[in-house]
Design a protein around this motif. Structure first.
Motif, PDB file in Angstrom:
ATOM      1  N   HIS A 261       1.344  -1.274   0.024  1.00  0.00           N
ATOM      2  CA  HIS A 261       0.016  -0.314   0.088  1.00  0.00           C
ATOM      3  C   HIS A 261       1.167   0.871   0.042  1.00  0.00           C
ATOM      4  CE1 HIS A 261      -3.566   2.825   1.715  1.00  0.00           C
ATOM      5  NE2 HIS A 261      -2.198   3.301   1.720  1.00  0.00           N
ATOM      6  N   ASP A 309      -4.766   1.547  -2.004  1.00  0.00           N
ATOM      7  CA  ASP A 309      -5.774   0.159  -1.725  1.00  0.00           C
ATOM      8  C   ASP A 309      -5.593  -1.156  -2.949  1.00  0.00           C
ATOM      9  OD1 ASP A 309      -5.640   0.113   1.096  1.00  0.00           O
ATOM     10  OD2 ASP A 309      -7.216   1.062   1.101  1.00  0.00           O
ATOM     11  N   LEU A 322      -3.651  -7.615   2.335  1.00  0.00           N
ATOM     12  CA  LEU A 322      -4.204  -5.897   3.149  1.00  0.00           C
ATOM     13  C   LEU A 322      -5.673  -6.071   3.576  1.00  0.00           C
ATOM     14  CD1 LEU A 322      -3.441  -3.379   2.865  1.00  0.00           C
ATOM     15  CD2 LEU A 322      -4.763  -2.493   0.571  1.00  0.00           C
ATOM     16  N   LEU A 326      -6.226  -4.240   7.745  1.00  0.00           N
ATOM     17  CA  LEU A 326      -6.549  -3.091   7.699  1.00  0.00           C
ATOM     18  C   LEU A 326      -7.997  -3.289   8.783  1.00  0.00           C
ATOM     19  CD1 LEU A 326      -7.466  -1.616   4.342  1.00  0.00           C
ATOM     20  CD2 LEU A 326      -5.804  -1.170   4.977  1.00  0.00           C
ATOM     21  N   ARG A 367     -12.988   1.219   2.600  1.00  0.00           N
ATOM     22  CA  ARG A 367     -11.814   0.503   2.587  1.00  0.00           C
ATOM     23  C   ARG A 367     -12.052  -0.925   2.960  1.00  0.00           C
ATOM     24  NH1 ARG A 367      -7.155   4.089   4.882  1.00  0.00           N
ATOM     25  NH2 ARG A 367      -5.333   2.187   3.180  1.00  0.00           N
ATOM     26  N   LEU A 371     -12.469  -3.753  -0.583  1.00  0.00           N
ATOM     27  CA  LEU A 371     -11.858  -5.656  -0.494  1.00  0.00           C
ATOM     28  C   LEU A 371     -11.895  -5.926  -0.211  1.00  0.00           C
ATOM     29  CD1 LEU A 371      -8.788  -3.898   1.100  1.00  0.00           C
ATOM     30  CD2 LEU A 371      -8.503  -4.360  -1.353  1.00  0.00           C
TER      31      LEU A 371
END
Length: 374
Positions: A261, A309, A322, A326, A367, A371
């Motif tokens: 990222h 992202d 990721l 997060l 976010r 994802l």
């Protein structure tokens, strides 16, 4: 002829006043623009900090001031000079003993775009007679910091305006070149020191080598909190700062997603913009928190976290890495107490981020949901 026009426009207030004085009538100011979606030229980069100037070599362009300003800057700073004009020979004689100045002569538009993307700073020290700074827009479109004289030349707001002749220009350019180092000093952190940190560096180097990216410095803040940020001058001059809490609590695959990222933020140019904004805007507004947040929300690139992202996921080819990082940040992330106000907007997790404008700057929940859709 002017009286037969259905609509009259000018590209700046100066141009409007000139047209009214010579031809009469009313004119609407319609600013020029540049193509943001045009194919990007491969940057011509230099290993040393580099300033770029391009334009006709004549008194109104102020190139002599920039050449004199170079004497006030560190020895490693270089200057690219593009263009030609009636003052070229005199200016070359003025800098004949300074090997840091590279005279490019007339250059193509493609080379101009490539050098705009590769330079650390674009400088336009014009003194008078500018109608509209199109090249300033081109530099900003290339995400290159701009230091320019504050003239009434059509731009709706000043960009890194410099005053005070050669010394003022040197101070403004020097601040842009040194902003990332200044921010790193304010943020704190140190180099790597243990086997866990060494393993983290191996993950970072593996990502950079496999994707042809410059490897940024890696700095550690000794804090049990989970957080990280990236600071940069250019993609080749950058650093990632991460807490020991993140290194200890995140799995290797999560750390890979987190580092990816930040690498994408650096590659996109977002980290350089965030760094400059922190030093030039956020730091001076330390005592006025509400205004600082409002200014930063409007100045920073919209959706930059979400965009990084998606790019990071394409880099690692493993969205769960990721995503899991997060989610850990959403549960255990916290603002690092020792962090400078100048860097609050740069941490991957900040509890205040997105409060002023959640549409432009989506928070972690948004976010994570995005994802999850991949």
């Amino acid at each position: 002829v002017a009286n037969r026009l259905d609509h009259r426009c000018a590209v700046s207030e100066d141009a409007r006043r000139l047209a009214q004085g010579q031809l009469g009538g009313q004119y609407e100011v319609v600013f020029n623009g540049v193509e943001l979606d045009a194919p990007s030229a491969e940057p011509i980069a230099a290993s040393d900090p580099t300033i770029f100037f391009v334009g006709r070599h004549e008194p109104r362009k102020g190139l002599d001031i920039l050449i004199d300003a170079l004497q006030h800057l560190p020895d490693e700073v270089r200057l690219w000079v593009g263009g030609h004009g009636p003052e070229t020979e005199g200016l070359r004689a003025r800098a004949v003993h300074d090997p840091r100045v590279e005279w490019l002569g007339r250059i193509s538009d493609a080379e101009k775009q490539a050098r705009l993307r590769g330079a650390d700073v674009f400088c336009a020290p014009s003194l008078f007679g500018e109608s509209f700074g199109v090249v300033l827009l081109e530099a900003m479109a290339a995400r290159t910091p701009v230091v320019a004289s504050e003239l009434d030349a059509g731009l709706p707001w000043p960009v890194g305006a410099a005053a005070g002749g050669a010394a003022g220009a040197a101070a403004a350019v020097g601040l842009h070149l040194g902003a990332w180092r200044m921010l790193l000093r304010l943020t704190g952190g140190s180099g790597l020191g243990g086997p866990v940190e060494a393993a983290l560096e191996n993950v970072l180097e593996g990502l950079c080598v496999s994707h042809g990216l410059s490897t940024p410095e890696l700095r550690i803040i000794h804090s049990p909190l989970v957080n990280s940020l990236a600071a940069a001058r250019t993609p080749a001059h950058a650093a990632i700062v991460i807490t020991t809490g993140a290194v200890e609590q995140l799995e290797r695959i999560e750390l890979e997603g987190l580092l990816a990222h930040h690498l994408c933020r650096i590659r996109r140019g977002d980290a350089a913009i965030e760094t400059l904004a922190g030093v030039l805007l956020a730091w001076p507004l330390t005592a006025v928190g509400w205004l600082r947040r409002r200014v930063m929300d409007r100045v920073l690139p919209p959706g930059r976290g979400l965009a990084a992202d998606f790019e990071a996921v394409s880099l690692t080819r493993y969205p769960p890495g990721l995503l899991s990082a997060l989610m850990t940040l959403s549960r255990h992330g916290a603002r690092v107490p020792s962090s400078t106000v100048a860097a609050l907007h740069m941490w991957i997790y900040d509890p205040d981020w997105g409060v002023a404008d959640a549409v432009r700057h989506p928070g972690l929940d948004t976010r994570i949901a995005a994802l999850n859709e991949l």
